[in-house]
Design a protein around this motif. Structure first.
Motif, short mmCIF file in Angstrom:
data_model
loop_
_atom_site.label_atom_id
_atom_site.label_comp_id
_atom_site.label_asym_id
_atom_site.label_seq_id
_atom_site.Cartn_x
_atom_site.Cartn_y
_atom_site.Cartn_z
N PHE A 267 0.85 -1.19 0.00
CA PHE A 267 0.00 0.00 0.00
C PHE A 267 0.89 1.24 0.00
N SER A 268 0.44 2.28 -0.67
CA SER A 268 1.14 3.57 -0.58
C SER A 268 1.05 4.07 0.86
N ALA A 269 2.13 4.67 1.35
CA ALA A 269 2.12 5.24 2.70
C ALA A 269 1.17 6.43 2.79
N THR A 270 0.73 6.95 1.65
CA THR A 270 -0.20 8.08 1.66
C THR A 270 -1.67 7.62 1.66
N THR A 271 -1.90 6.30 1.68
CA THR A 271 -3.27 5.78 1.70
C THR A 271 -3.95 6.16 3.01
N PRO A 272 -5.19 6.66 2.97
CA PRO A 272 -5.88 7.04 4.21
C PRO A 272 -5.94 5.90 5.22
N SER A 273 -5.75 6.21 6.49
CA SER A 273 -5.73 5.18 7.53
C SER A 273 -7.05 4.44 7.64
N SER A 274 -8.15 5.09 7.26
CA SER A 274 -9.46 4.43 7.32
C SER A 274 -9.53 3.24 6.37
N ILE A 275 -8.81 3.32 5.27
CA ILE A 275 -8.78 2.21 4.32
C ILE A 275 -7.90 1.08 4.85
N LEU A 276 -6.80 1.44 5.51
CA LEU A 276 -5.82 0.45 5.98
C LEU A 276 -6.22 -0.24 7.27
#
Length: 384
Positions: A267-276
């Motif tokens: 995952f990109s480190a810029t992916t929103p935490s809600s998705i992760l």
């Protein structure tokens, strides 16, 4: 009575200022970030231009974009954009610009129409000889979302060859791809995370073994069909039902990909935490990316390898021209993502510490971000 007179006077002054504003090309906030007042002023300035020359497609495009980006500041611009589209339909109904904007209004929720694809195809049939950022950006995404691989690859190569795209974002994305295992899966949701990777693959012919998964497209049937073929699997169908909400469906699809590919998923480190959130206990920071793994491992060793052997960081040292706002933020973001390596290097390799610190500081100082924002990034380095 005095208060009423003063209030009217202030409103008149405000309207006068708007009327005198020079019409300036409206860029995406990804390219150049402006404030709400600026977009309001530009909406009125470009509206005046459309009234002077109702057939001026450039004026209509900027008028539309100014109205659209007013909504980025927490104020609904639906009714404003719809008014712009109604005016544009009366003036240039068969033009490339009208179809471009009609499709864009459809996918951004500013239109009640359900058949946005007809506008997209009508616009693609009238592509201008000299395309700009908005043209390339919109159509490469549309073609990818529709699973139209042939046309998408051609558009992505043309976009790369145009030289329009941010060099800093391309370099950041290249570093992300360089650190991944072969035949890996890259998952993200942002334009600046997804689009440059398509450009690198099709424009440079590099990292074509990586599959780029765009989370917002997962709800589109044609995209899922393309992804099924690409990954050799059958993903859940949104139409099957049984999901509490769309987010639950999205997570189910991503879980299927993770179940099949495991540690090949990044995952990109810029992916929103809600998705992760569902997988946060199994995501390991390897620098610019988060890698999924069921087993614990020394991710900091991989992070050091990426910094020392795979990332190309020299471009952070010198900035020859202003870059897009998003590109500058990514350059500064190296400090956030790599700062935790500094204590290790300070203890074990002073030369490498100095080398990395210089690049992280340059990545911040060479931007045109505000001094306050620069200091925020610098503080990350100071507190290590």
């Amino acid at each position: 009575m005095k208060r009423v007179i003063i209030g009217v006077w202030l409103v008149m002054l405000s309207l006068s200022a708007v009327a005198q504003t020079k019409a300036v090309r409206v860029e995406s906030p990804i390219v150049a970030e402006k404030d709400f007042v600026w977009y309001v002023e530009q909406k009125e300035a470009w509206k005046a231009q459309t009234q002077k020359n109702p057939k001026d497609e450039n004026a209509w495009l900027n008028y539309y974009h100014a109205a659209h980006y007013m909504g980025w500041w927490g104020t609904s611009s639906d009714s404003i954009v719809r008014q712009v589209m109604n005016e544009m339909k009366q003036a240039i109904p068969d033009s490339y610009t009208y179809n471009f904007c009609a499709y864009r209004a459809n996918i951004t929720g500013h239109s009640t129409e359900t058949d946005g694809d007809r506008y997209a195809e009508a616009a693609l049939a009238k592509l201008p000889a000299e395309m700009q950022f908005f043209d390339y950006d919109q159509w490469v995404c549309y073609l990818a979302m529709k699973g139209d691989e042939l046309r998408m690859k051609s558009m992505a190569k043309r976009y790369f060859d145009s030289g329009i795209y941010s060099e800093d974002i391309l370099r950041y994305s290249y570093n992300e791809l360089e650190s991944m295992d072969g035949d890996a899966i890259f998952i993200s949701s942002g334009d600046a995370a997804i689009i440059p990777k398509w450009l690198i693959q099709e424009g440079m012919g590099k990292h074509k073994d990586k599959t780029i998964v765009c989370i917002p497209f997962l709800g589109v049937k044609e995209y899922r069909e393309w992804l099924n073929k690409k990954l050799g699997m059958t993903l859940p169908e949104l139409e099957d039902g049984g999901y509490e909400d769309y987010q639950a469906y999205e997570r189910a699809v991503l879980q299927c990909i993770i179940d099949k590919f495991g540690s090949k998923v990044y995952f990109s480190a810029t992916t929103p935490s809600s998705i992760l959130e569902p997988w946060k206990q199994n995501l390991y920071n390897e620098g610019l990316l988060l890698k999924y793994s069921k087993k614990r491992y020394d991710n900091l060793a991989i992070k050091r390898r990426n910094v020392e052997e795979r990332y190309m960081l020299e471009y952070l040292l010198v900035s020859f021209r202003p870059d897009w706002t998003s590109g500058q933020r990514l350059s500064a973001n190296y400090a956030v993502l790599l700062a935790d390596l500094l204590p290790y290097y300070e203890r074990h390799d002073q030369k490498r510490y100095d080398w990395l610190m210089r690049r992280l500081v340059s990545g911040i100082s060479n931007t045109t971000l505000s001094e306050e924002k620069k200091q925020e990034y610098m503080n990350v380095l100071i507190t290590q």
